[in-house]
Design a protein around this motif. Structure first.
Motif, PDB file in Angstrom:
ATOM      1  N   GLU A  81      39.245  25.889  29.233  1.00  0.00           N
ATOM      2  CA  GLU A  81      39.734  24.593  29.691  1.00  0.00           C
ATOM      3  C   GLU A  81      38.744  23.938  30.651  1.00  0.00           C
ATOM      4  N   VAL A  82      38.115  24.722  31.529  1.00  0.00           N
ATOM      5  CA  VAL A  82      37.108  24.154  32.425  1.00  0.00           C
ATOM      6  C   VAL A  82      35.983  23.526  31.608  1.00  0.00           C
ATOM      7  N   LYS A  83      35.549  24.224  30.574  1.00  0.00           N
ATOM      8  CA  LYS A  83      34.486  23.689  29.717  1.00  0.00           C
ATOM      9  C   LYS A  83      34.924  22.408  29.014  1.00  0.00           C
ATOM     10  N   ARG A  84      36.162  22.378  28.554  1.00  0.00           N
ATOM     11  CA  ARG A  84      36.661  21.198  27.848  1.00  0.00           C
ATOM     12  C   ARG A  84      36.826  20.001  28.775  1.00  0.00           C
ATOM     13  N   LEU A  85      37.286  20.268  29.995  1.00  0.00           N
ATOM     14  CA  LEU A  85      37.605  19.190  30.920  1.00  0.00           C
ATOM     15  C   LEU A  85      36.411  18.726  31.755  1.00  0.00           C
ATOM     16  N   ALA A  86      35.373  19.540  31.857  1.00  0.00           N
ATOM     17  CA  ALA A  86      34.240  19.238  32.743  1.00  0.00           C
ATOM     18  C   ALA A  86      33.641  17.851  32.512  1.00  0.00           C
ATOM     19  N   PRO A  87      33.430  17.394  31.265  1.00  0.00           N
ATOM     20  CA  PRO A  87      32.853  16.049  31.079  1.00  0.00           C
ATOM     21  C   PRO A  87      33.709  14.928  31.664  1.00  0.00           C
ATOM     22  N   GLU A  88      35.013  15.172  31.820  1.00  0.00           N
ATOM     23  CA  GLU A  88      35.905  14.158  32.377  1.00  0.00           C
ATOM     24  C   GLU A  88      35.926  14.191  33.902  1.00  0.00           C
ATOM     25  N   HIS A  89      35.264  15.203  34.481  1.00  0.00           N
ATOM     26  CA  HIS A  89      35.301  15.367  35.941  1.00  0.00           C
ATOM     27  C   HIS A  89      33.879  15.550  36.489  1.00  0.00           C
ATOM     28  N   PRO A  90      33.134  14.460  36.624  1.00  0.00           N
ATOM     29  CA  PRO A  90      31.765  14.563  37.158  1.00  0.00           C
ATOM     30  C   PRO A  90      31.726  15.146  38.567  1.00  0.00           C
ATOM     31  N   GLU A  91      32.849  15.051  39.297  1.00  0.00           N
ATOM     32  CA  GLU A  91      32.888  15.599  40.661  1.00  0.00           C
ATOM     33  C   GLU A  91      32.802  17.116  40.664  1.00  0.00           C
ATOM     34  N   TRP A  92      32.964  17.748  39.506  1.00  0.00           N
ATOM     35  CA  TRP A  92      32.872  19.209  39.426  1.00  0.00           C
ATOM     36  C   TRP A  92      31.435  19.709  39.328  1.00  0.00           C
ATOM     37  N   LYS A  93      30.476  18.819  39.037  1.00  0.00           N
ATOM     38  CA  LYS A  93      29.141  19.256  38.614  1.00  0.00           C
ATOM     39  C   LYS A  93      28.409  20.101  39.647  1.00  0.00           C
ATOM     40  N   ASP A  94      28.743  19.932  40.919  1.00  0.00           N
ATOM     41  CA  ASP A  94      28.039  20.693  41.958  1.00  0.00           C
ATOM     42  C   ASP A  94      28.812  21.928  42.418  1.00  0.00           C
ATOM     43  N   ASP A  95      29.928  22.189  41.793  1.00  0.00           N
ATOM     44  CA  ASP A  95      30.745  23.344  42.151  1.00  0.00           C
ATOM     45  C   ASP A  95      30.114  24.612  41.570  1.00  0.00           C
ATOM     46  N   PRO A  96      29.732  25.582  42.403  1.00  0.00           N
ATOM     47  CA  PRO A  96      29.074  26.802  41.896  1.00  0.00           C
ATOM     48  C   PRO A  96      29.925  27.566  40.878  1.00  0.00           C
TER      49      PRO A  96
END
Length: 333
Positions: A81-96
């Motif tokens: 789900e993280v992989k699927r949703l990541a493109p919709e949440h650019p704010e996640w990009k810097d989360d280790p």
């Protein structure tokens, strides 16, 4: 001709009547222990008789009814789900942690421990309605398969345990799931996979929030009031949701030990305890004390000898692991 047809019909009826309800089990001590306890519990002429209204039995899920290695199904769902949703949440990009998920860095994910798990569940299991969550799980099941076995996750229930559930219900037992897995996640699958209705599934949970909408009402999932239904919390959950002490408990790890102990201490009836020991690396996985095992079985094995619990050696006691019509499986990688 008529005599031949009649003979064939009688033979078919006799074969059906004597069909082994535990045919996926080898004829070993484990199978005989199950049958003996059920016979004793359901024979009204024996001192070991258990009335139908008291025949409540509890099953762990991960590692007991379906695999938990190398990751539990729900954790795999969260990663996907993280992989699927990541493109919709650019704010996640810097989360280790998100970066580790996107790069399949399992070592880093594992090192994040419980704190990391809660973060993944927050990203994928909260701030959505209960209906949306159910749809997400259903869509994931339709589009993903286990990497090793190549089977849909909802077809990977252990065949011997599925037969055991049916066998117990046929003898008047009420089967419950008491598991550390998420209650909403398991309820999507339990009826189809095990014949266990949602109201008899108890797992880890957090509180949902109710609200009125233009179309009616809704429940929105949150991470508030989280309850981890594992270890010593299992008897607490049994009391809260079932309201009576079980007469049978089935698990596979030390996380199930408190549930096993609570059941064994039932003062009114002769109880039954069973632990599934993962010993089959070819058909499933072999582990108990390995550091990477998600369900360690150390203290449980020791107590099984003391308390007379049945220990199932998966390699020796099971003819099949998965139903070949649902999941043919593959050999060890």
């Amino acid at each position: 001709m008529k005599k031949t047809l009649l003979s064939a019909l009688l033979f078919s009826l006799c074969a059906t009547a004597h069909a082994d309800p535990l045919s996926a089990w080898n004829d070993t001590a484990a199978k005989r222990a199950i049958e003996e306890w059920v016979t004793n519990a359901t024979d009204a002429d024996r001192a070991t008789y258990i009335p139908p209204e008291k025949r409540y039995v509890v099953f762990d899920n991960d590692g007991t009814l379906w695999p938990e290695a190398p990751l539990t199904f729900q954790i795999q769902f969260a990663l996907d789900e993280v992989k699927r949703l990541a493109p919709e949440h650019p704010e996640w990009k810097d989360d280790p942690l998100v970066k580790a998920v996107l790069s399949d860095d399992i070592k880093t994910i594992a090192a994040a421990g419980e704190k990391g798990l809660i973060q993944l569940l927050t990203l994928t299991h909260s701030n959505i309605t209960t209906e949306e969550f159910e749809q997400r799980v259903s869509s994931w099941l339709d589009s993903h398969s286990d990497r090793r076995f190549g089977c849909r996750y909802d077809r990977m229930g252990y065949q011997p345990m599925r037969q055991l559930l049916d066998y117990l219900r046929a003898n008047g037992f009420k089967t419950w799931i008491i598991s550390g897995g998420g209650i909403d996640f398991m309820r999507v699958l339990s009826q189809k996979m095990y014949g266990i209705p949602p109201e008899q599934v108890v797992g880890s949970f957090s509180l949902s929030e109710f609200s009125l909408t233009d179309n009616g009402t809704t429940l929105r999932k949150t991470m508030k009031g989280a309850f981890n239904d594992d270890a010593a919390n299992k008897p607490v959950a049994i009391h809260l949701f079932m309201g009576q002490r079980p007469v049978g408990a089935f698990g596979n790890s030390d996380g199930d030990l408190a549930m096993m102990q609570y059941t064994a201490a039932n003062p009114d009836y002769k109880t039954f305890g069973l632990l599934v020991h993962h010993t089959d690396a070819a058909r499933e996985y072999a582990y108990d004390s390995h550091p990477s095992a998600s369900g360690k079985l150390i203290e449980g094995l020791a107590q099984a000898k003391q308390k007379g619990w049945t220990v199932v050696d998966m390699q020796k006691d099971w003819k099949t692991v998965f139903d070949p019509e649902l999941c043919a499986g593959k050999s060890a990688p």
